[in-house]
Design a protein around this motif. Sequence first.
Motif, mmCIF file in Angstrom:
data_model
loop_
_atom_site.group_PDB
_atom_site.id
_atom_site.type_symbol
_atom_site.label_atom_id
_atom_site.label_comp_id
_atom_site.label_asym_id
_atom_site.label_seq_id
_atom_site.Cartn_x
_atom_site.Cartn_y
_atom_site.Cartn_z
ATOM 1 N N ASP A 1 -1.832 28.554 -6.781
ATOM 2 C CA ASP A 1 -3.106 29.244 -6.632
ATOM 3 C C ASP A 1 -4.044 28.661 -7.685
ATOM 4 O O ASP A 1 -3.731 28.667 -8.879
ATOM 5 C CB ASP A 1 -2.895 30.744 -6.849
ATOM 6 C CG ASP A 1 -4.176 31.553 -6.688
ATOM 7 O OD1 ASP A 1 -5.275 30.964 -6.765
ATOM 8 O OD2 ASP A 1 -4.083 32.780 -6.507
ATOM 9 N N GLU A 2 -5.181 28.116 -7.255
ATOM 10 C CA GLU A 2 -6.076 27.433 -8.189
ATOM 11 C C GLU A 2 -6.557 28.362 -9.311
ATOM 12 O O GLU A 2 -6.872 27.913 -10.407
ATOM 13 C CB GLU A 2 -7.272 26.847 -7.433
ATOM 14 C CG GLU A 2 -7.890 25.659 -8.115
ATOM 15 C CD GLU A 2 -8.970 24.990 -7.271
ATOM 16 O OE1 GLU A 2 -9.759 25.721 -6.641
ATOM 17 O OE2 GLU A 2 -9.022 23.750 -7.250
ATOM 18 N N GLU A 3 -6.597 29.664 -9.047
ATOM 19 C CA GLU A 3 -7.057 30.614 -10.063
ATOM 20 C C GLU A 3 -6.036 30.776 -11.187
ATOM 21 O O GLU A 3 -6.402 30.934 -12.348
ATOM 22 C CB GLU A 3 -7.345 31.979 -9.426
ATOM 23 C CG GLU A 3 -8.570 31.997 -8.516
ATOM 24 C CD GLU A 3 -8.825 33.384 -7.939
ATOM 25 O OE1 GLU A 3 -8.077 34.331 -8.311
ATOM 26 O OE2 GLU A 3 -9.759 33.521 -7.132
ATOM 27 N N GLY B 1 -3.281 28.540 -11.767
ATOM 28 C CA GLY B 1 -2.850 27.246 -12.310
ATOM 29 C C GLY B 1 -1.340 27.118 -12.454
ATOM 30 O O GLY B 1 -0.862 26.183 -13.095
ATOM 31 N N LYS C 1 -8.573 32.145 -0.616
ATOM 32 C CA LYS C 1 -8.203 31.567 -1.902
ATOM 33 C C LYS C 1 -7.900 30.082 -1.717
ATOM 34 O O LYS C 1 -7.468 29.658 -0.646
ATOM 35 C CB LYS C 1 -6.989 32.281 -2.497
ATOM 36 C CG LYS C 1 -7.324 33.567 -3.225
ATOM 37 C CD LYS C 1 -6.175 33.997 -4.139
ATOM 38 C CE LYS C 1 -6.587 35.169 -5.005
ATOM 39 N NZ LYS C 1 -5.539 35.498 -6.004
ATOM 40 N N LYS C 2 -8.087 29.297 -2.785
ATOM 41 C CA LYS C 2 -7.827 27.864 -2.729
ATOM 42 C C LYS C 2 -6.438 27.573 -3.303
ATOM 43 O O LYS C 2 -6.071 28.105 -4.357
ATOM 44 C CB LYS C 2 -8.896 27.093 -3.493
ATOM 45 C CG LYS C 2 -10.246 27.051 -2.787
ATOM 46 C CD LYS C 2 -11.218 26.144 -3.525
ATOM 47 C CE LYS C 2 -12.533 26.010 -2.765
ATOM 48 N NZ LYS C 2 -13.475 25.096 -3.452
ATOM 49 N N TYR C 3 -5.698 26.707 -2.599
ATOM 50 C CA TYR C 3 -4.339 26.372 -3.007
ATOM 51 C C TYR C 3 -4.152 24.853 -3.073
ATOM 52 O O TYR C 3 -4.762 24.103 -2.319
ATOM 53 C CB TYR C 3 -3.321 26.932 -2.011
ATOM 54 C CG TYR C 3 -3.226 28.430 -2.005
ATOM 55 C CD1 TYR C 3 -2.320 29.093 -2.819
ATOM 56 C CD2 TYR C 3 -4.028 29.196 -1.158
ATOM 57 C CE1 TYR C 3 -2.220 30.487 -2.796
ATOM 58 C CE2 TYR C 3 -3.946 30.582 -1.144
ATOM 59 C CZ TYR C 3 -3.028 31.217 -1.963
ATOM 60 O OH TYR C 3 -2.939 32.584 -1.944
ATOM 61 N N LYS C 4 -3.278 24.434 -4.008
ATOM 62 C CA LYS C 4 -2.775 23.065 -4.022
ATOM 63 C C LYS C 4 -1.292 23.116 -3.670
ATOM 64 O O LYS C 4 -0.614 24.120 -3.912
ATOM 65 C CB LYS C 4 -2.976 22.412 -5.393
ATOM 66 C CG LYS C 4 -4.405 21.946 -5.644
ATOM 67 C CD LYS C 4 -4.488 21.067 -6.878
ATOM 68 C CE LYS C 4 -5.856 20.418 -7.000
ATOM 69 N NZ LYS C 4 -5.921 19.478 -8.146
ATOM 70 N N ASP D 1 -7.012 17.497 -3.260
ATOM 71 C CA ASP D 1 -7.965 18.598 -3.423
ATOM 72 C C ASP D 1 -7.320 19.905 -2.986
ATOM 73 O O ASP D 1 -6.402 19.927 -2.164
ATOM 74 C CB ASP D 1 -9.230 18.351 -2.585
ATOM 75 C CG ASP D 1 -9.929 17.064 -2.973
ATOM 76 O OD1 ASP D 1 -10.155 16.863 -4.178
ATOM 77 O OD2 ASP D 1 -10.243 16.256 -2.067
ATOM 78 N N ALA D 2 -7.822 21.007 -3.539
ATOM 79 C CA ALA D 2 -7.354 22.329 -3.123
ATOM 80 C C ALA D 2 -7.822 22.616 -1.695
ATOM 81 O O ALA D 2 -8.869 22.131 -1.263
ATOM 82 C CB ALA D 2 -7.868 23.394 -4.082
#
Length: 226
Positions: free
Chosen positions: A97-99, A101, A125-128, A147-148
């Motif tokens: 979760d990019e939030e 880390g 939400k943005k994920y890697k 990129d996420a």
Amino acid sequence: PLKFDNQRICLEQLERNSSITIKKSVRNDTGKYKLVLTNSSGTIESEAQVVVLDRPLAPGGPFEAEEVRAHRIKMKWKRPLDDGGCEITGYALERMDEETGRWIPSGEVGPDETSFDFKGLTPNKKYKFRVKAINKEGESEPLETTDAILAKNPYDPPSPPSQPVIDDYDNKSVSLKWKRPPSDGGRPITHYVVEIKDKFSPTWSEVAKTEDPTPECKVEGLKEKM
């Protein structure tokens, strides 16, 4: 032909045999080795195939999304170019979760799989994501998304329809009509859900569904004088 740093090669000659040791061997030292012996009577040679085992290389890219939804994202990759000299036993998947880390294990798949469905995501939400190849020597370096990726459906919920109006009624039913919403969110409207509540009740409950996207519905089973 293989080339070595002479500091890595150790030649030991004994009365009955000799040995060559290659220190700090690496995967690239794999190959065919030829031994040539020569004396006054002639020459003899012998060959041996040497395989240096190592962890596999990282899985092949691109590591890309095959399907994106609000609660899940399916990713795909390619097999590593080098399996490390022994069979790939599987792949380990992680997400971040990019939030936060933080990388979190998401699961493993078998050696023949080259895709994985990351489930249980939080919408918007943005994920890697990253994947590692595994053999008996250990795990490879990870292949990671550049990129996420936003966990989002490729379409949005429709906007609200207009306020329903009474087209006809009797003591047990009511016929309603309304106008289509100005936006369908990117996908065709399939049907409408009609809800009802007593005038003094705080909660709504479903009472009918339309069979198609026609913006009208007859609600049956009402109580007289309610």
